[in-house]
Design a protein around this motif. Structure first.
Motif, mmCIF file in Angstrom:
data_model
loop_
_atom_site.group_PDB
_atom_site.id
_atom_site.type_symbol
_atom_site.label_atom_id
_atom_site.label_comp_id
_atom_site.label_asym_id
_atom_site.label_seq_id
_atom_site.Cartn_x
_atom_site.Cartn_y
_atom_site.Cartn_z
ATOM 1 N N SER A 37 -0.061 -15.993 -5.087
ATOM 2 C CA SER A 37 -0.682 -16.670 -3.947
ATOM 3 C C SER A 37 -0.003 -16.233 -2.631
ATOM 4 N N MET A 38 1.265 -15.782 -2.763
ATOM 5 C CA MET A 38 2.001 -15.314 -1.579
ATOM 6 C C MET A 38 1.308 -14.096 -0.957
ATOM 7 N N ALA A 40 -1.803 -13.486 -0.777
ATOM 8 C CA ALA A 40 -2.949 -13.942 0.033
ATOM 9 C C ALA A 40 -2.459 -14.300 1.435
ATOM 10 N N LEU A 41 -1.319 -14.986 1.514
ATOM 11 C CA LEU A 41 -0.768 -15.373 2.825
ATOM 12 C C LEU A 41 -0.354 -14.135 3.625
ATOM 13 N N ILE A 42 0.233 -13.153 2.932
ATOM 14 C CA ILE A 42 0.657 -11.921 3.618
ATOM 15 C C ILE A 42 -0.565 -11.208 4.203
ATOM 16 N N ILE A 44 -3.500 -12.603 5.015
ATOM 17 C CA ILE A 44 -4.036 -13.414 6.127
ATOM 18 C C ILE A 44 -3.201 -13.178 7.397
ATOM 19 N N ALA A 45 -1.864 -13.164 7.233
ATOM 20 C CA ALA A 45 -0.974 -12.972 8.399
ATOM 21 C C ALA A 45 -1.156 -11.589 9.004
ATOM 22 N N PHE B 225 -2.449 -22.446 5.300
ATOM 23 C CA PHE B 225 -1.735 -21.409 6.056
ATOM 24 C C PHE B 225 -2.606 -20.894 7.205
ATOM 25 N N PHE B 261 7.587 -18.682 5.567
ATOM 26 C CA PHE B 261 6.644 -17.615 5.927
ATOM 27 C C PHE B 261 5.623 -18.119 6.956
#
Lengths: 77, 329
Positions: A37-38, A40-42, A44-45, B225, B261
């Protein structure tokens, strides 16, 4: 907007754990062995800072490949 | 007359949960847990310990540490999402246990990560309206009680902590305190406690299946997020504009300590130097509405926050709900 090839390469670089070439435009990114899931955040960022487009988790869920994601971003830019 | 946060005390439950312990429980590398959260340690309320018990302890510490006469309190706000009962308000129970004056009001504020800024806004209204002069503002949650045993992602983040603050007006300051709040209920079910109340109560079948007696927290992490990185930078810009200040005028930025993060992405997007941002989630985890007062307390103890400094406080999360203000310390 950058090319699809550059987009894939940049995301691969952002997700530090990946081997070069592990990510392609066509593969389902959820099939990557280490997918979490990390990642996905990377993504998006990265998309937010590179294209000023804030993807939602639902946007990512609707797409299967980076190619689909690339064209989704292109439609939002 | 501006708002003044005069004293803060913190209560930590005895039990702690380290990455080492989590890594043994889930057979995952502890470094990986740290990398994905930026958190090394969290606090866990005891089985029989409720948020109101923790808030009570924080208030007692505050009275003792700052020699505050409890009879001088004329209003109390209890911010939590883990109340003793649906009714009556837990604040009434805490009020009684603390022996606060009978002729003082209190209420529960049911908010999460935006709760501290919300409470400050409400307190300011009560103070400016002449309804109260000295407000005891408590925050506490026992989020870990609604985390599934097998949910490593959420158990790596949440932490149970309580805080107590004294909120008054600074009568010598001619400036006003400004707030901006926002709400987007479209994200309500991106972070919520399922099967926990009237809409879907905890039923025997549910408990049998999940073992969760108080409901279970669900989070769509990617949506939360995305909400945060979209909302918070604009929120910061908007409050600066309202005050006609620039980022350089702010001595310290204290943002809700969600996960590393998320904060790192927000800080880069706002484009503020890291020495102007206070982070302490490594040692304490995400304690919901307690993260901002805990950060103020911790920053002061570590010498990062000094008297007279201008501090921006931003809370954001479950709801979705958000709030921001700028205070002089």
């Amino acid at each position: 907007m950058i090319s699809l090839e550059e987009f894939v390469k940049n995301i691969e670089l952002e997700i530090e754990d990946l081997e070069p070439g592990e990510l392609t435009a066509e593969i389902n990114y959820r099939d990557i062995e280490t997918w979490s899931s990390m990642y996905a955040l990377i993504i998006i960022a990265y998309v937010d800072s590179e294209f000023n487009v804030t993807l939602s988790g639902d946007d990512l869920r609707k797409c299967n490949t980076l190619k689909e994601l690339y064209f989704l971003i292109k439609s939002k830019v | 007359m501006s708002l003044k946060i005069n004293n803060i005390s913190i209560y930590f439950p005895k039990e702690q949960l380290t990455n080492q312990a989590l890594s043994e429980m889930f057979n995952v590398d502890s470094e990986k847990i740290f990398k994905s959260t930026g958190i090394e340690n969290r606090f866990i309320a005891a089985d029989d310990e409720c948020a109101s018990d923790m808030a009570f302890q924080a208030a007692e510490k505050l009275f003792k540490e700052h020699e505050i006469d409890r009879d001088s309190i004329d209003f109390m706000i209890f911010c939590s999402e883990c109340f003793d009962y649906i009714a009556p308000a837990s604040s009434c129970i805490i009020h009684n246990r603390l022996g606060l004056p009978k002729m003082s009001g209190c209420f529960d504020l049911s908010y999460g990560c935006s709760g501290y800024v919300y409470g400050l806004g409400l307190a300011y209204g009560l103070l400016k309206g002449g309804i109260a002069k000295k407000i005891l503002f408590l925050t506490a949650d026992t989020s870990t009680k609604v985390l599934a045993k097998d949910d490593l992602k959420l158990r790596s983040i949440f932490s149970d902590i309580a805080t107590a603050s004294i909120i008054e007006l600074d009568n010598n300051d001619k400036d006003q305190t400004h707030f901006i709040f926002g709400t987007d209920g479209e994200g309500a079910l991106d972070l919520y406690i399922e099967n926990s109340c009237f809409r879907k109560p905890v039923a025997p079948d549910y408990v049998m299946e999940n073992g969760m007696e108080r409901g279970k927290m669900y989070m769509n992490g990617a949506n939360v997020f995305s909400f945060a990185i979209k909302t918070v930078p604009k929120l910061v810009d908007d409050i600066l504009e309202k005050y006609q200040l620039t980022k350089n005028d702010i001595d310290l930025f204290i943002l809700h300590q969600a996960s590393f993060f998320m904060l790192d992405t927000i800080i880069k997007k706002i484009n503020i130097p890291s020495d102007k941002v206070f982070l302490n989630l490594k040692d304490y985890g995400n304690s919901v509405s307690s993260t901002i007062p805990l950060a103020l307390y911790d920053a002061k103890n570590k010498g990062r926050l000094k008297r007279g400094m201008t501090v921006l406080l931003a809370g954001f999360g479950i709801g979705y709900s958000w709030g921001v203000t700028i205070v002089k310390m």
